[in-house]
Design an enzyme around this catalytic site. Structure first.
Site, PDB file in Angstrom:
ATOM      1  N   LYS A   1       0.836  -1.265  -0.001  1.00  0.00           N
ATOM      2  CA  LYS A   1      -0.019  -0.026  -0.213  1.00  0.00           C
ATOM      3  C   LYS A   1       0.890   1.444  -0.097  1.00  0.00           C
ATOM      4  O   LYS A   1       0.528   2.195  -0.513  1.00  0.00           O
ATOM      5  CB  LYS A   1      -0.790   0.015   1.214  1.00  0.00           C
TER       6      LYS A   1
ATOM      7  N   GLU B   1       0.640   6.552  -6.978  1.00  0.00           N
ATOM      8  CA  GLU B   1      -0.529   7.559  -6.681  1.00  0.00           C
ATOM      9  C   GLU B   1      -0.120   9.063  -6.866  1.00  0.00           C
ATOM     10  O   GLU B   1      -0.494   9.804  -7.770  1.00  0.00           O
ATOM     11  CB  GLU B   1      -1.485   7.357  -5.592  1.00  0.00           C
TER      12      GLU B   1
END
Length: 299
Positions: A169, A176
């Site tokens: 993550k 991102e």
């Protein structure tokens, strides 16, 4: 299956509602009584105290933590650990640093699953993407719950041992940053280039068949539709940065070059000193996927 959920903010409430919708039982606890009442209205069994919460879970406890990363996780575990055994399972669904997750897994009497969660509040309808680390038996045991919280069976997987879920993550968030920066720079040039363009129309056209179509690009289209072609009073201030910093630090330790992630992180920090259209769009995109507060020019 019965699941206990601690932490009933926006994301925690989504976990509760999706698990209930899949036909499982939920015991819900939060320090905020109104948040507990909201979960109870959705069908969860409310717990007035942590002792009450633990008592309702019985002998085999399956607990999902959705509390802020950092001290809140440790404080919650400090209260839970004396009541846990190796037959129990604890899931940390927050954005914890993977090294902290590894430490917590070693200290926790229960099987500890670190669960990287992506999808933001939009996951209320669609489900999340879940990246999970920890013991395989615990992951298998909670697969029905993960199926419910994620987009379905394809929306989650066990990444590896303790820490690996939050590690994946962390890198996800670094990627991102880069994608947001790339869209921001492209629309910056379009906004300040040689043509008077409708940026909402550009984003909509790209979203229909173009190579660079994506959910983030859909959020660009949404941002221009709601804020206007010039993004109105959206400020050049991109909050956050912890997961990107962790990603860059890990890349340095592993001697893996990540120049784009590093530069995107630097742009976030520079947004506190100099204005750019690209960063104003990144500011607005964080609201789109995470409902993070939009910094405005008059704030």
């Amino acid at each position: 299956m019965q699941l206990g959920v601690i932490g009933l903010g926006r994301m925690g409430q989504i976990v509760v509602s999706r698990v209930l919708a899949a036909g499982h039982d939920v015991v819900a606890f939060d320090l905020d009584e109104e948040a507990v009442a909201t979960a109870a209205e959705a069908g969860a069994q409310p717990a007035a105290t942590l002792d009450d919460f633990l008592a309702q879970l019985g002998d085999q406890k399956r607990i999902w933590l959705m509390v802020p990363a950092g001290d809140a996780v440790d404080a919650t575990l400090a209260e839970l650990n004396p009541s846990l055994t190796d037959d129990d399972i604890v899931v940390d669904g927050g954005n914890s640093f993977f090294k902290e997750s590894t430490r917590r897994a070693e200290e926790c009497p229960a099987a500890y699953l670190d669960c990287g969660t992506s999808g933001g509040p939009a996951g209320a309808e669609l489900g999340f993407s879940l990246m999970i680390g920890g013991p395989e038996w615990a992951y298998d045991e909670l697969t029905p719950v993960f199926d419910a919280v994620a987009t379905g069976p394809a929306g989650h997987d066990r990444m590896g041992p303790a820490g690996s879920g939050h590690y994946v993550k962390m890198v996800h968030n670094g990627v991102e940053y880069v994608l947001m920066q790339a869209y921001g720079e492209g629309f910056d040039l379009l906004a300040n280039g040689r043509y008077d363009l409708d940026l909402e129309a550009v984003a909509r056209t790209w979203n229909n068949g173009a190579v660079i179509r994506s959910w983030l690009l859909e959020l660009c289209e949404e941002a221009f539709a709601e804020e206007g072609n010039d993004l109105g009073d959206v400020a050049d201030y991109v909050a956050g940065g912890s997961t990107g910093t962790w990603t860059v630090q890990e890349a340095l330790e592993q001697e893996v070059p990540v120049p784009l992630i590093y530069q995107s992180l630097a742009e976030r920090f520079e947004s506190r000193t100099e204005e750019r259209f690209a960063r104003r769009l990144a500011n607005r995109l964080r609201y789109g996927f995470g409902r993070h507060e939009v910094a405005r020019k008059n704030d």
